[in-house]
Design a protein around this motif. Structure first.
Motif, PDB file in Angstrom:
ATOM      1  N   ASN A 175       0.822  -1.215   0.000  1.00 18.81           N
ATOM      2  CA  ASN A 175       0.000   0.000   0.000  1.00 18.81           C
ATOM      3  C   ASN A 175       0.853   1.261   0.000  1.00 18.81           C
ATOM      4  OD1 ASN A 175      -2.562  -1.292  -0.007  1.00 18.81           O
ATOM      5  ND2 ASN A 175      -2.327  -1.719   2.182  1.00 18.81           N
ATOM      6  N   ASP A 176       1.944   1.235  -0.742  1.00 20.80           N
ATOM      7  CA  ASP A 176       2.851   2.370  -0.861  1.00 20.80           C
ATOM      8  C   ASP A 176       2.398   3.189  -2.062  1.00 20.80           C
ATOM      9  OD1 ASP A 176       4.955   4.116  -1.456  1.00 20.80           O
ATOM     10  OD2 ASP A 176       6.489   2.694  -0.787  1.00 20.80           O
ATOM     11  N   ALA A 177       1.749   4.321  -1.798  1.00 20.22           N
ATOM     12  CA  ALA A 177       1.131   5.110  -2.866  1.00 20.22           C
ATOM     13  C   ALA A 177       2.134   5.660  -3.861  1.00 20.22           C
ATOM     14  CB  ALA A 177       0.330   6.262  -2.262  1.00 20.22           C
ATOM     15  N   GLY A 178       3.375   5.885  -3.446  1.00 25.55           N
ATOM     16  CA  GLY A 178       4.365   6.443  -4.364  1.00 25.55           C
ATOM     17  C   GLY A 178       5.068   5.417  -5.214  1.00 25.55           C
ATOM     18  N   ALA A 179       5.072   4.158  -4.771  1.00 24.99           N
ATOM     19  CA  ALA A 179       5.847   3.137  -5.478  1.00 24.99           C
ATOM     20  C   ALA A 179       5.274   2.846  -6.861  1.00 24.99           C
ATOM     21  CB  ALA A 179       5.907   1.853  -4.661  1.00 24.99           C
ATOM     22  N   GLY A 180       3.960   2.819  -6.984  1.00 27.89           N
ATOM     23  CA  GLY A 180       3.336   2.537  -8.279  1.00 27.89           C
ATOM     24  C   GLY A 180       3.665   3.588  -9.317  1.00 27.89           C
ATOM     25  N   PRO A 181       3.356   4.868  -9.040  1.00 27.87           N
ATOM     26  CA  PRO A 181       3.712   5.907 -10.018  1.00 27.87           C
ATOM     27  C   PRO A 181       5.222   5.995 -10.247  1.00 27.87           C
ATOM     28  CG  PRO A 181       2.121   6.756  -8.452  1.00 27.87           C
ATOM     29  CD  PRO A 181       2.546   5.405  -7.953  1.00 27.87           C
ATOM     30  N   GLY A 182       6.018   5.805  -9.186  1.00 30.84           N
ATOM     31  CA  GLY A 182       7.471   5.847  -9.352  1.00 30.84           C
ATOM     32  C   GLY A 182       7.946   4.760 -10.290  1.00 30.84           C
ATOM     33  N   GLY A 183       7.406   3.544 -10.135  1.00 33.15           N
ATOM     34  CA  GLY A 183       7.744   2.453 -11.045  1.00 33.15           C
ATOM     35  C   GLY A 183       7.253   2.724 -12.450  1.00 33.15           C
ATOM     36  N   GLY A 184       6.082   3.345 -12.548  1.00 32.37           N
ATOM     37  CA  GLY A 184       5.544   3.710 -13.858  1.00 32.37           C
ATOM     38  C   GLY A 184       6.441   4.696 -14.581  1.00 32.37           C
ATOM     39  N   TRP A 185       6.935   5.687 -13.844  1.00 34.10           N
ATOM     40  CA  TRP A 185       7.865   6.651 -14.440  1.00 34.10           C
ATOM     41  C   TRP A 185       9.157   5.960 -14.846  1.00 34.10           C
ATOM     42  CZ3 TRP A 185       6.615  11.047 -16.451  1.00 34.10           C
ATOM     43  CH2 TRP A 185       5.535  11.765 -15.959  1.00 34.10           C
ATOM     44  N   ALA A 186       9.637   5.037 -14.017  1.00 33.60           N
ATOM     45  CA  ALA A 186      10.853   4.295 -14.357  1.00 33.60           C
ATOM     46  C   ALA A 186      10.643   3.500 -15.641  1.00 33.60           C
ATOM     47  CB  ALA A 186      11.247   3.364 -13.209  1.00 33.60           C
ATOM     48  N   ASP A 187       9.478   2.843 -15.744  1.00 30.92           N
ATOM     49  CA  ASP A 187       9.145   2.101 -16.969  1.00 30.92           C
ATOM     50  C   ASP A 187       9.127   3.020 -18.179  1.00 30.92           C
ATOM     51  OD1 ASP A 187       8.932  -0.623 -16.517  1.00 30.92           O
ATOM     52  OD2 ASP A 187       6.856  -0.514 -15.843  1.00 30.92           O
ATOM     53  N   GLU A 188       8.475   4.170 -18.020  1.00 27.52           N
ATOM     54  CA  GLU A 188       8.356   5.084 -19.156  1.00 27.52           C
ATOM     55  C   GLU A 188       9.729   5.546 -19.635  1.00 27.52           C
ATOM     56  OE1 GLU A 188       6.546   9.422 -20.447  1.00 27.52           O
ATOM     57  OE2 GLU A 188       5.820   8.489 -18.605  1.00 27.52           O
ATOM     58  N   ARG A 189      10.604   5.904 -18.702  1.00 26.49           N
ATOM     59  CA  ARG A 189      11.941   6.355 -19.096  1.00 26.49           C
ATOM     60  C   ARG A 189      12.708   5.220 -19.781  1.00 26.49           C
ATOM     61  NH1 ARG A 189      11.399   9.069 -14.073  1.00 26.49           N
ATOM     62  NH2 ARG A 189      12.610   7.479 -12.965  1.00 26.49           N
ATOM     63  N   ALA A 190      12.554   4.005 -19.280  1.00 24.86           N
ATOM     64  CA  ALA A 190      13.231   2.857 -19.903  1.00 24.86           C
ATOM     65  C   ALA A 190      12.687   2.604 -21.298  1.00 24.86           C
ATOM     66  CB  ALA A 190      13.061   1.610 -19.027  1.00 24.86           C
ATOM     67  N   PHE A 191      11.359   2.681 -21.458  1.00 25.50           N
ATOM     68  CA  PHE A 191      10.774   2.438 -22.770  1.00 25.50           C
ATOM     69  C   PHE A 191      11.173   3.534 -23.765  1.00 25.50           C
ATOM     70  CE2 PHE A 191       7.203   0.026 -20.469  1.00 25.50           C
ATOM     71  CZ  PHE A 191       7.929  -1.138 -20.534  1.00 25.50           C
ATOM     72  N   ARG A 192      11.296   4.767 -23.284  1.00 27.52           N
ATOM     73  CA  ARG A 192      11.760   5.838 -24.169  1.00 27.52           C
ATOM     74  C   ARG A 192      13.190   5.571 -24.611  1.00 27.52           C
ATOM     75  NH1 ARG A 192       9.061  11.460 -23.387  1.00 27.52           N
ATOM     76  NH2 ARG A 192       7.086  10.846 -22.462  1.00 27.52           N
ATOM     77  N   ALA A 193      14.008   5.100 -23.682  1.00 29.25           N
ATOM     78  CA  ALA A 193      15.393   4.761 -24.027  1.00 29.25           C
ATOM     79  C   ALA A 193      15.421   3.629 -25.055  1.00 29.25           C
ATOM     80  CB  ALA A 193      16.165   4.342 -22.775  1.00 29.25           C
ATOM     81  N   ALA A 194      14.531   2.655 -24.891  1.00 28.01           N
ATOM     82  CA  ALA A 194      14.497   1.510 -25.815  1.00 28.01           C
ATOM     83  C   ALA A 194      13.920   1.914 -27.170  1.00 28.01           C
ATOM     84  CB  ALA A 194      13.665   0.379 -25.213  1.00 28.01           C
ATOM     85  N   GLY A 195      12.932   2.783 -27.169  1.00 26.56           N
ATOM     86  CA  GLY A 195      12.270   3.156 -28.417  1.00 26.56           C
ATOM     87  C   GLY A 195      12.995   4.208 -29.222  1.00 26.56           C
ATOM     88  N   GLY A 196      13.832   4.983 -28.545  1.00 25.11           N
ATOM     89  CA  GLY A 196      14.579   6.023 -29.230  1.00 25.11           C
ATOM     90  C   GLY A 196      16.023   5.645 -29.410  1.00 25.11           C
ATOM     91  N   ASP A 197      16.841   6.631 -29.390  1.00 25.07           N
ATOM     92  CA  ASP A 197      18.272   6.409 -29.531  1.00 25.07           C
ATOM     93  C   ASP A 197      18.847   6.059 -28.179  1.00 25.07           C
ATOM     94  OD1 ASP A 197      20.940   6.377 -30.129  1.00 25.07           O
ATOM     95  OD2 ASP A 197      21.125   8.559 -30.277  1.00 25.07           O
ATOM     96  N   ALA A 198      19.291   4.824 -28.014  1.00 17.74           N
ATOM     97  CA  ALA A 198      19.862   4.408 -26.743  1.00 17.74           C
ATOM     98  C   ALA A 198      21.248   5.000 -26.538  1.00 17.74           C
ATOM     99  CB  ALA A 198      19.950   2.879 -26.665  1.00 17.74           C
ATOM    100  N   GLY A 199      21.817   5.617 -27.548  1.00 19.26           N
ATOM    101  CA  GLY A 199      23.141   6.221 -27.422  1.00 19.26           C
ATOM    102  C   GLY A 199      23.001   7.583 -26.873  1.00 19.26           C
TER     103      GLY A 199
END
Length: 199
Positions: A175-199
């Protein structure tokens, strides 16, 4: 596959001995260390870190190590070498797990147990903030490193990379209210890195 996801010692063993992966990055070092090592959770003397090295993995345990090995493995002028890191072709021929056969390999164990929640590591949702003294890389940093290393061995064949912000589930159960959105932001940044230029 195992019947119980909590059988982390066996999962660690299978990751080293049964899977022919090039990269494993995350936490859980205590399941790779032999039972006589401080903090180990294994009930046997199996040293999976030594076994990984023998099978050609570069082993890293912190952010700086990840970046250093990534640079070495992706250096266009560097030979891939053998499981021992040697460029001696004789040693490659004698090692079925030499990097010339499987490409560069890296095992990153950045925490004894789970990696920290992204929100705790950065001190907030701002991705540009320092990682609050953390030795562990962010999900985005691991994703970028993984893409660079796997691209080095690609040779036009492509590769499969699984990226997961695994602490989202833990935060929900706690029931950690910040962990879900924090993980979501982490996912989004990772997916942007994967979808764009990883360099």
């Amino acid at each position: 596959h195992l019947a119980n996801r909590d059988d982390e010692n066996e999962i660690a063993r299978e990751q080293i001995y049964s899977l022919e992966t090039n990269l494993l990055l995350g936490g859980g070092r205590r399941h790779f260390d032999p039972n006589h090592a401080p903090g180990s959770k294994r009930d046997d003397g199996v040293d999976l870190i030594s076994a990984a090295r023998a099978r050609g993995y570069e082993v890293v345990t912190d952010r700086d190590g990840l970046f250093a090995v990534e640079m070495r493995l992706t250096d266009a002028d560097a030979g891939l070498g053998s499981a021992t890191g040697s460029d001696d072709p004789e040693s490659d021929a004698s090692s079925p797990y030499g990097r010339r056969l499987l490409g560069p390999r890296m095992l990153g164990l950045f925490a004894s147990s789970h990696l920290p929640y992204e929100l705790d590591a950065t001190g907030g949702f701002d991705a540009s903030r320092a990682r609050a003294g953390e030795d562990s890389p962010s999900l985005e940093e691991m994703t970028r490193a993984a893409i660079r290393v796997l691209s080095r061995r690609d040779a036009g064949e492509g590769f499969f990379l699984l990226v997961e912000a695994g602490r989202v589930d833990h935060g929900g159960h706690a029931n950690d209210a910040g962990a879900g959105p924090g993980g979501g932001w982490a996912d989004e940044r990772a997916f942007r890195a994967a979808g764009g230029d990883a360099g």
